[in-house]
Design a protein around this motif. Structure first.
Motif, PDB file in Angstrom:
ATOM      1  N   ASP A   5      35.724 131.319  11.291  1.00 32.90           N
ATOM      2  CA  ASP A   5      34.616 131.818  12.110  1.00 32.90           C
ATOM      3  C   ASP A   5      33.270 131.616  11.420  1.00 32.90           C
TER       4      ASP A   5
ATOM      5  N   PRO B 141      31.850 137.292   9.104  1.00 27.40           N
ATOM      6  CA  PRO B 141      32.962 137.348  10.063  1.00 27.40           C
ATOM      7  C   PRO B 141      34.265 137.697   9.358  1.00 27.40           C
TER       8      PRO B 141
ATOM      9  N   VAL C 259      29.718 129.829  12.698  1.00 28.73           N
ATOM     10  CA  VAL C 259      28.415 130.486  12.655  1.00 28.73           C
ATOM     11  C   VAL C 259      27.405 129.619  11.913  1.00 28.73           C
TER      12      VAL C 259
ATOM     13  N   ARG D 131      26.415 126.346  13.737  1.00 29.16           N
ATOM     14  CA  ARG D 131      25.439 126.573  14.807  1.00 29.16           C
ATOM     15  C   ARG D 131      24.042 126.779  14.231  1.00 29.16           C
ATOM     16  N   ARG D 132      23.947 127.555  13.146  1.00 22.76           N
ATOM     17  CA  ARG D 132      22.638 127.840  12.567  1.00 22.76           C
ATOM     18  C   ARG D 132      22.047 126.596  11.901  1.00 22.76           C
TER      19      ARG D 132
END
Length: 527
Positions: free
Chosen positions: A516, A505, A520, A523-524
């Motif tokens: 950002d 990002p 990411v 979430r992963r």
């Protein structure tokens, strides 16, 4: 009628007088700057680039002055008056130069947005500035739709839409006398880095900003033969004044605008225009280095490769001159003011391992026991525009700007950036700087880019995760932990996870976006 410019926190009169007496601040306004340079260098090439429709153009300084005058005429027809604020969100097209210099001529204030900003950011800028107009390029997006969305979100009267894609650049307006103001009046509004939310607006004057432009042009050894390629957004502070397009125009050189920063586009322009100076951010520099190794382009004209916007890894720094041919110049600065450069005569060790030293002898720098950098000086602002809460957080009672950067200062005055206060990773109570992880990883032969961040963890508070991009065509390396151990990294600082991504990002100006990336990876990690 738009509201008058709001009051801003400025330099105390004692400091103003000192800067005048020292000759740092002059009476030259931006209107004076435009009139003088477009006349003095009339027959020289000022701008090479494409217009909104992709047609390549070459403007002399005289033509640039004519285009600025015509742009001012068009903006007046759109309802813009002297003193009004105008949000400019244009890509790297020649119309950008006409619009900005036209606004300077008519003493209206550009608000320098980016072409990738959309309704959330543009509405915020228009609201805070009470903008009279929003300048867009209709070939990149539907300007009417974007303008409608902005107009629906602002709490002030909606700005007029100005779409440069509808301009006929062959049109010529009757010459109009430039509007004149004081060089110490606010002349435009820039954007802060915006790392913790929407960007704040930074008020700049001709007195302070043109001093930084002149000083930067001197340090970077610009003259009438200078040819600068601008692959970054031209409205970014780095591209504008460090030394940027204003520095080149101050010296009578040529600005080459690249519509995109890709190695293919940039290498072609460098070879054709014999570019000798280029500003880059670290991820872009790394992409260029990788591409140059594969393609072997003719970059022999490059004299200076400036890299700033974020900390450059020592491992990448060592590759710049051997691969891109130009001597590396590290640049560490901020739109709020302070700019540091490595100098052309600095020893290689300082060029490769530091982010330079302040460009002015009158920059005041202090570093506290924890490495936090504060600064004030003749071109460092004393307050944001209409942002009292941010002022309380960012400025000390004695006028120093709290940059948020963590640095070490060497006896030579050079600064080594060790991180950002908010970027440190707290893993089980141990504070880890991202640079400790990223620097050795970037020395790995298969790694093109690496960014270390902390992601929430119930047990440790934060897990240490590293996102990586690999050199094209190579497999994902399996020896990264061993590589870090061999580099001397403490065991408790070894990453909990490596993630391989096709792209990292980025911010609007091409820097890696840790904020950002955290989202990411969080979430992963939880998936």
């Amino acid at each position: 009628m738009r509201s008058p410019l709001a009051p801003v926190r400025s330099w105390p009169e004692e400091a103003r007088q000192r800067y005048r007496d020292l000759g740092l601040w002059t009476d030259e306004t931006f209107a004076d700057f435009v009139a003088d340079r477009t006349t003095r260098f009339a027959d020289r090439t000022a701008v090479v680039g494409r217009d909104a429709h992709g047609t390549e153009l070459r403007w002399t300084y005289a033509e640039l002055g004519r285009q600025a005058n015509t742009a001012a005429h068009r903006l007046r027809r759109a309802g813009v008056a002297p003193g009004d604020r105008v949000v400019v969100a244009l890509p790297n097209v020649v119309e950008y130069a006409a619009v900005v210099l036209g606004l300077f001529r008519m003493a209206a204030l550009p608000v320098f947005a980016l072409p990738t900003h959309r309704e959330t950011e543009l509405s915020h800028f228009c609201d805070v500035a009470d903008a009279a107009a929003l300048v867009l390029c209709g070939t990149d997006a539907d300007p009417t739709d974007l303008h409608d969305k902005v107009s629906a979100h602002v709490s002030v009267a909606p700005p007029a839409l100005v779409d440069v894609a509808g301009w006929d650049l062959a049109e010529e307006a009757e010459p109009a006398a430039p509007e004149h103001t004081s060089a110490e009046d606010v002349a435009f509004l820039q954007l802060s880095g915006g790392t913790t939310g929407l960007s704040k607006l930074i008020p700049r004057t001709a007195a302070d900003y043109l001093y930084s432009v002149r000083r930067s042009a001197t340090i970077c050894e610009l003259d009438e033969t200078t040819v600068m390629l601008v692959p970054l957004p031209v409205s970014h502070n780095f591209s504008m004044s460090s030394p940027g397009v204003l520095g080149v125009w101050h010296a009578g050189g040529t600005v080459v605008l690249a519509r995109d920063p890709s190695p293919r586009t940039a290498f072609t322009l460098i070879e054709r225009e014999r570019v000798d100076i280029v500003p880059l951010v670290p991820p872009l520099a790394q992409a260029w280095i990788s591409a140059a190794r594969r393609r072997e382009p003719d970059l022999s004209s490059l004299r200076l490769v400036q890299i700033g916007g974020a900390r450059l890894s020592d491992a990448v720094a060592a590759q710049v001159q051997p691969v891109l041919h130009g001597r590396l110049q590290q640049v560490f600065g901020m739109a709020e003011g302070l700019v540091n450069y490595t100098r052309p005569d600095d020893p290689d060790e300082l060029v490769l391992t530091t982010q330079g030293r302040p460009m002015s002898d009158h920059d005041e720098v202090r570093v506290d026991g924890e490495g936090r950098l504060q600064t004030r000086g003749p071109y460092t602002i004393r307050g944001y525009y209409r942002a009292e809460a941010a002022d309380r957080d960012s400025f000390t009672d004695d006028g120093f700007y709290c940059t948020g950067d963590l640095v070490r200062r060497l006896p030579t005055g050079h600064l080594v950036v060790t991180g950002r206060e908010k970027d440190q990773i707290n893993r089980g109570g141990e504070k880890i700087g991202p640079d400790e992880i990223e620097t050795p990883l970037l020395a790995h032969p298969d790694v093109l880019d690496a960014v270390a961040v902390g992601v929430p963890d119930d047990l440790l508070g934060e897990r240490l995760c590293v996102a990586l991009r690999i050199e094209p065509g190579r497999p994902e390396p399996t020896d990264l932990a061993d590589h870090l151990r061999a580099a001397g990294l403490a065991t408790h600082k070894l990453p909990d996870e490596f993630r391989f991504l096709d792209a990292l990002p980025e911010t609007h100006v091409g820097k890696n976006s840790r904020r950002d990336l955290r989202r990411v990876l969080a979430r992963r990690w939880s998936a």
